[in-house]
Design a protein around this motif. Structure first.
Motif, PDB file in Angstrom:
ATOM      1  N   SER A  70      -7.586 -51.685 -42.225  1.00 23.57           N
ATOM      2  CA  SER A  70      -6.154 -51.461 -42.438  1.00 23.57           C
ATOM      3  C   SER A  70      -5.381 -52.768 -42.366  1.00 23.57           C
ATOM      4  O   SER A  70      -5.436 -53.475 -41.355  1.00 23.57           O
ATOM      5  N   THR A  71      -4.649 -53.079 -43.424  1.00 20.38           N
ATOM      6  CA  THR A  71      -3.776 -54.256 -43.369  1.00 20.38           C
ATOM      7  C   THR A  71      -2.684 -54.058 -42.328  1.00 20.38           C
ATOM      8  O   THR A  71      -2.238 -55.013 -41.688  1.00 20.38           O
ATOM      9  N   THR A  72      -2.264 -52.817 -42.120  1.00 15.37           N
ATOM     10  CA  THR A  72      -1.234 -52.521 -41.129  1.00 15.37           C
ATOM     11  C   THR A  72      -1.736 -52.791 -39.722  1.00 15.37           C
ATOM     12  O   THR A  72      -1.053 -53.429 -38.916  1.00 15.37           O
ATOM     13  N   HIS A  73      -2.918 -52.278 -39.404  1.00 14.38           N
ATOM     14  CA  HIS A  73      -3.501 -52.535 -38.092  1.00 14.38           C
ATOM     15  C   HIS A  73      -3.609 -54.037 -37.846  1.00 14.38           C
ATOM     16  O   HIS A  73      -3.312 -54.540 -36.761  1.00 14.38           O
ATOM     17  N   THR A  74      -4.064 -54.739 -38.869  1.00 10.13           N
ATOM     18  CA  THR A  74      -4.384 -56.152 -38.711  1.00 10.13           C
ATOM     19  C   THR A  74      -3.142 -56.987 -38.447  1.00 10.13           C
ATOM     20  O   THR A  74      -3.108 -57.785 -37.497  1.00 10.13           O
ATOM     21  N   ILE A  75      -2.100 -56.842 -39.265  1.00 10.26           N
ATOM     22  CA  ILE A  75      -0.911 -57.671 -39.066  1.00 10.26           C
ATOM     23  C   ILE A  75      -0.158 -57.266 -37.805  1.00 10.26           C
ATOM     24  O   ILE A  75       0.383 -58.112 -37.087  1.00 10.26           O
ATOM     25  N   THR A  76      -0.132 -55.969 -37.487  1.00  8.49           N
ATOM     26  CA  THR A  76       0.578 -55.529 -36.283  1.00  8.49           C
ATOM     27  C   THR A  76      -0.083 -56.078 -35.032  1.00  8.49           C
ATOM     28  O   THR A  76       0.590 -56.570 -34.115  1.00  8.49           O
ATOM     29  N   SER A  77      -1.410 -56.001 -34.971  1.00  8.23           N
ATOM     30  CA  SER A  77      -2.116 -56.516 -33.798  1.00  8.23           C
ATOM     31  C   SER A  77      -1.991 -58.028 -33.705  1.00  8.23           C
ATOM     32  O   SER A  77      -1.873 -58.588 -32.601  1.00  8.23           O
ATOM     33  N   ALA A  78      -1.990 -58.721 -34.857  1.00 10.34           N
ATOM     34  CA  ALA A  78      -1.811 -60.172 -34.837  1.00 10.34           C
ATOM     35  C   ALA A  78      -0.430 -60.540 -34.301  1.00 10.34           C
ATOM     36  O   ALA A  78      -0.283 -61.501 -33.527  1.00 10.34           O
ATOM     37  N   ILE A  79       0.595 -59.782 -34.692  1.00 12.94           N
ATOM     38  CA  ILE A  79       1.940 -60.026 -34.184  1.00 12.94           C
ATOM     39  C   ILE A  79       1.976 -59.837 -32.666  1.00 12.94           C
ATOM     40  O   ILE A  79       2.597 -60.616 -31.929  1.00 12.94           O
ATOM     41  N   MET A  80       1.293 -58.814 -32.172  1.00 12.33           N
ATOM     42  CA  MET A  80       1.244 -58.581 -30.728  1.00 12.33           C
ATOM     43  C   MET A  80       0.568 -59.734 -30.001  1.00 12.33           C
ATOM     44  O   MET A  80       1.034 -60.198 -28.953  1.00 12.33           O
ATOM     45  N   GLY A  81      -0.561 -60.207 -30.558  1.00  7.96           N
ATOM     46  CA  GLY A  81      -1.273 -61.320 -29.924  1.00  7.96           C
ATOM     47  C   GLY A  81      -0.451 -62.582 -29.907  1.00  7.96           C
ATOM     48  O   GLY A  81      -0.406 -63.303 -28.897  1.00  7.96           O
ATOM     49  N   VAL A  82       0.231 -62.858 -31.015  1.00  5.53           N
ATOM     50  CA  VAL A  82       1.097 -64.038 -31.094  1.00  5.53           C
ATOM     51  C   VAL A  82       2.247 -63.919 -30.102  1.00  5.53           C
ATOM     52  O   VAL A  82       2.583 -64.866 -29.385  1.00  5.53           O
ATOM     53  N   GLY A  83       2.853 -62.740 -30.043  1.00 12.43           N
ATOM     54  CA  GLY A  83       3.989 -62.548 -29.136  1.00 12.43           C
ATOM     55  C   GLY A  83       3.613 -62.674 -27.680  1.00 12.43           C
ATOM     56  O   GLY A  83       4.426 -63.108 -26.850  1.00 12.43           O
ATOM     57  N   ALA A  84       2.370 -62.306 -27.351  1.00 12.88           N
ATOM     58  CA  ALA A  84       1.935 -62.359 -25.958  1.00 12.88           C
ATOM     59  C   ALA A  84       1.847 -63.782 -25.423  1.00 12.88           C
ATOM     60  O   ALA A  84       1.825 -63.993 -24.207  1.00 12.88           O
ATOM     61  N   THR A  85       1.790 -64.792 -26.306  1.00 13.14           N
ATOM     62  CA  THR A  85       1.751 -66.178 -25.822  1.00 13.14           C
ATOM     63  C   THR A  85       3.089 -66.591 -25.218  1.00 13.14           C
ATOM     64  O   THR A  85       3.147 -67.523 -24.417  1.00 13.14           O
ATOM     65  N   LYS A  86       4.148 -65.916 -25.613  1.00  8.94           N
ATOM     66  CA  LYS A  86       5.466 -66.204 -25.058  1.00  8.94           C
ATOM     67  C   LYS A  86       5.533 -65.688 -23.631  1.00  8.94           C
ATOM     68  O   LYS A  86       5.779 -66.416 -22.685  1.00  8.94           O
ATOM     69  N   ARG A  87       5.318 -64.408 -23.515  1.00  9.68           N
ATOM     70  CA  ARG A  87       5.127 -63.708 -22.239  1.00  9.68           C
ATOM     71  C   ARG A  87       4.849 -62.262 -22.610  1.00  9.68           C
ATOM     72  O   ARG A  87       5.309 -61.770 -23.642  1.00  9.68           O
ATOM     73  N   LEU A  88       4.105 -61.579 -21.782  1.00 11.24           N
ATOM     74  CA  LEU A  88       3.717 -60.213 -22.124  1.00 11.24           C
ATOM     75  C   LEU A  88       4.924 -59.310 -22.309  1.00 11.24           C
ATOM     76  O   LEU A  88       4.931 -58.424 -23.155  1.00 11.24           O
ATOM     77  N   SER A  89       5.973 -59.563 -21.541  1.00 12.92           N
ATOM     78  CA  SER A  89       7.155 -58.710 -21.632  1.00 12.92           C
ATOM     79  C   SER A  89       7.957 -58.962 -22.898  1.00 12.92           C
ATOM     80  O   SER A  89       8.860 -58.197 -23.232  1.00 12.92           O
TER      81      SER A  89
END
Length: 332
Positions: A277-296
């Motif tokens: 799924s392209t949707t699964h892939t980009i959404t999870s990548a966005i989550m991983g990228v965002g987590a580098t800022k802080r989990l919250s």
């Protein structure tokens, strides 16, 4: 066999393909638009062209969908299974688009085909579904989160001493390439899936030799053009969810997410023929990228709603497809 039933199924396939295009347009361009790297219309035009080109590289994915999911019998019953499966997928696409949920068009299609096949007491290739669909479905979001986090961490380290404004401008330009790469991967994956269903319909309708794994060029062209038209129509509701509601992205984060997702799509499609799924892939990548800022920084509540839509996609599309098959069977 009369060409009309086959033509109806092909028309339904193109209807699904079009909804896939506007439903998943956000996958390729939401991050670029939200970071203002590209204007919406320029981003959509670029994504449409990249989708068109990417479709011609997805024959492995098309073969998986065409022969690796269900065992449709020849004749009208097989065509009814294909048609009902497509109705289930279209219905689920429209429902999740209306609520702005970036669910998977790919899994809606697979769930629809499976539901219709079970309703018709036809065979489902469970081993192939598990190997080529279930395992990649579980693995791709995990890989997306991990790789997205690592890519963004690397960018932060490499540019730790650079002037922030200059870095932001540079990555805004780089996002043009990463968004195009993501759109190419979407064409490689999703246009090919529709092509696979068309070949399945042609096979059960007697217009394509059983066991022939080749994809007619006109099928690829048709699928590529229609999904590109759907992409250009846009998917603004889902774009808002991916681009802003999960996390507010800046250009380096957008580039990291798109590059991560594109890489995963290429490996899955070109190396393994796995229809992820392209949707699964980009959404999870966005989550991983965002987590580098802080989990919250990641709005996990929105992410949870998206995961809920993922879980419901297979049974939701499957039930709609099964009911569609029974209704058509009663009429016919």
């Amino acid at each position: 066999m009369d060409w009309l039933p086959v033509g109806i199924v092909i028309a339904l396939a193109m209807g699904f393909n079009y909804t896939n295009g506007f439903h998943d347009a956000a996958n390729a361009i939401a991050t670029s638009v939200s970071t203002r790297a590209l204007t919406p219309r320029v981003a959509l035009a670029m994504a449409a062209v990249a989708n068109l080109v990417g479709a011609f590289f997805g024959t492995k994915v098309a073969k998986t969908i065409g022969s690796g999911v269900i065992d449709a019998p020849s004749g009208n019953v097989g065509l009814m299974i294909c048609g009902a499966g497509l109705v289930g997928a279209i219905g689920w696409n429209l429902l999740t688009w209306w609520y702005g949920l970036p669910s998977s068009s790919s899994h809606a299609l697979i769930g629809g085909l499976g539901g219709a096949a079970l309703a018709a007491s036809a065979g489902v290739h469970w081993a192939s579904v598990f190997e080529k669909i279930i395992i990649p479905m579980i693995a791709s979001p995990i890989v997306g989160v991990v790789v997205g986090y690592l890519v963004m961490t690397s960018i932060l380290w490499l540019f730790r001493n650079a002037q922030p404004g200059r870095v932001s401008r540079g990555f805004r330009y780089a996002q043009t390439a990463s968004a195009a790469a993501m759109a190419f991967g979407h064409g490689l994956q999703d246009a090919a899936k529709t092509a696979g269903v068309v070949v399945l319909a042609l096979t059960v309708g007697g217009y394509h030799a059983p066991g022939d794994d080749s994809i007619p060029i006109w099928v690829l062209v048709l699928s590529a053009v229609v999904i590109s038209l759907g992409t250009y129509a846009g998917g603004w509701r889902i774009m808002r969810t991916l681009g802003r509601r999960i996390i507010h992205l800046d250009p380096p984060q957008g580039f990291a997410a798109e590059t991560t997702a594109a890489g995963i799509l290429y490996v899955a499609g070109l190396a393994f023929g796995a229809p992820i799924s392209t949707t699964h892939t980009i959404t999870s990548a966005i989550m991983g990228v965002g987590a580098t800022k802080r989990l919250s920084a990641v709005r996990w509540g929105v992410a949870g709603n998206i995961v809920g839509a993922w879980v419901l996609t297979f049974p939701g599309a499957g039930i709609v497809a099964a009911v569609s098959f029974w209704l058509v069977d009663l009429v016919v």
